[in-house]
Motif scaffolding. Structure first.
Motif, short mmCIF file in Angstrom:
data_model
loop_
_atom_site.label_atom_id
_atom_site.label_comp_id
_atom_site.label_asym_id
_atom_site.label_seq_id
_atom_site.Cartn_x
_atom_site.Cartn_y
_atom_site.Cartn_z
N GLU A 45 -8.56 -31.24 6.84
CA GLU A 45 -7.23 -30.65 6.71
C GLU A 45 -6.54 -30.50 8.06
O GLU A 45 -5.37 -30.82 8.22
N LYS A 46 -7.28 -29.99 9.05
CA LYS A 46 -6.69 -29.73 10.36
C LYS A 46 -6.53 -31.00 11.18
O LYS A 46 -5.74 -31.04 12.13
N GLY A 47 -7.29 -32.03 10.84
CA GLY A 47 -7.19 -33.29 11.57
C GLY A 47 -8.07 -33.34 12.80
O GLY A 47 -8.60 -32.32 13.26
N SER A 69 -5.21 -36.69 9.61
CA SER A 69 -5.54 -35.49 8.84
C SER A 69 -5.36 -35.74 7.35
O SER A 69 -4.68 -36.69 6.94
N TYR A 70 -5.98 -34.88 6.55
CA TYR A 70 -5.95 -34.99 5.09
C TYR A 70 -5.45 -33.65 4.57
O TYR A 70 -6.23 -32.74 4.31
N GLU A 71 -4.15 -33.51 4.44
CA GLU A 71 -3.51 -32.22 4.30
C GLU A 71 -3.06 -31.92 2.87
O GLU A 71 -2.62 -32.80 2.15
N GLU A 72 -3.16 -30.64 2.50
CA GLU A 72 -2.56 -30.20 1.26
C GLU A 72 -1.04 -30.26 1.39
O GLU A 72 -0.49 -30.07 2.47
N THR A 73 -0.38 -30.54 0.29
CA THR A 73 1.08 -30.57 0.31
C THR A 73 1.63 -29.79 -0.88
O THR A 73 1.08 -29.84 -1.98
N ARG A 113 -3.20 -33.67 -1.97
CA ARG A 113 -3.49 -33.87 -0.56
C ARG A 113 -2.96 -35.24 -0.14
O ARG A 113 -3.01 -36.19 -0.93
N ASN A 119 -2.18 -27.23 16.14
CA ASN A 119 -1.73 -27.23 14.75
C ASN A 119 -0.97 -28.54 14.52
O ASN A 119 0.16 -28.71 14.95
N THR A 140 0.51 -29.86 12.12
CA THR A 140 1.78 -29.83 11.39
C THR A 140 2.95 -29.43 12.27
O THR A 140 4.11 -29.61 11.89
#
Length: 228
Positions: free
Chosen positions: A137-139, A153-157, A173, A189, A191
């Motif tokens: 998530e954080k990459g 990164s593999y992020e929630e959206t 994600r 961070n 994002t």
């Protein structure tokens, strides 16, 4: 030379990794596919039924870098023809500030910039396999083949356009590719990264595993080589 066709109906689908699906699968056009592809990265791109890589592959051929994207064990963050179109549009706008009559085209790239293309394609290549199952998530920072850094990164959206539904307990994600123009801390961070520090691009097709490496296809809104 084949023209770049702008038709929203033939765009590849946005790739949404949902927790109920296997990280090892990959998505195209909203459909889940077996990640194992029995052809090289180049041939897989060439086989796209919508031809969204035709101009990219023509430039790869002209620049003589087919072996780069087919090198064993690499990950290629593949731009599409739309990303090339975005680039020539941006170059035209810049040139027209000096001479309103001038245009930058794909032919201009072939005539003047093949050496740049040959060199800069390395920013999309990592010399290791980066599969969805290894992403966080954080990459994490990685080196590209040019020596620079990027974060994947593999992020929630929670973007409804990317499949989020507030009535569902499943959070979609997405894979994000963040190219870095400047060094950042390991615990940054991801994002929060914006130009001039870096530029973030949504991956629209992720985790495709060819006989030569891994392919993640960048969103059609990207501009080739992160031209600014």
């Amino acid at each position: 030379m084949k023209k770049i066709i702008l038709n929203i109906g033939i765009l590849l689908g946005i790739i949404i990794g949902i927790s109920s699906c296997k990280k090892d699968d990959y998505f195209v056009g909203g459909d889940l596919h077996n990640p194992k592809i029995n052809m090289t990265t180049y041939d897989w791109m060439k086989s796209n039924k919508y031809g969204v890589f035709d101009t990219v592959l023509m430039l790869i051929d002209k620049a003589g870098v087919k072996d780069k994207i087919n090198a064993p064990g690499i990950t290629f963050f593949a731009p599409t023809d739309y990303d090339v179109y975005n680039y020539v549009q941006a170059r035209s706008i810049a040139i027209q500030k000096v001479d309103p009559k001038k245009m930058w085209t794909v032919d201009s790239i072939i005539k003047y910039e093949l050496n740049r293309f040959k060199d800069s394609i390395d920013i999309y290549i990592a010399k290791e396999s980066l599969l969805n199952g290894s992403l966080t998530e954080k990459g994490k920072k990685y080196k590209n083949a040019k020596g620079g850094e990027f974060i994947i990164s593999y992020e929630e959206t929670r973007d409804p356009a990317l499949g989020y539904n507030p009535n569902s307990t499943v959070i979609p994600r997405v894979v994000m590719f963040t190219h870095l123009f400047k060094p950042v801390a390991d615990d940054v961070n991801v994002t929060s990264i914006v130009p001039p520090v870096g530029s973030r691009v949504l991956v629209q097709t992720s985790n495709a595993q060819t006989t030569t490496g891994v392919v993640h296809v960048l969103n059609n809104s990207h501009t080739l080589f992160f031209y600014r």
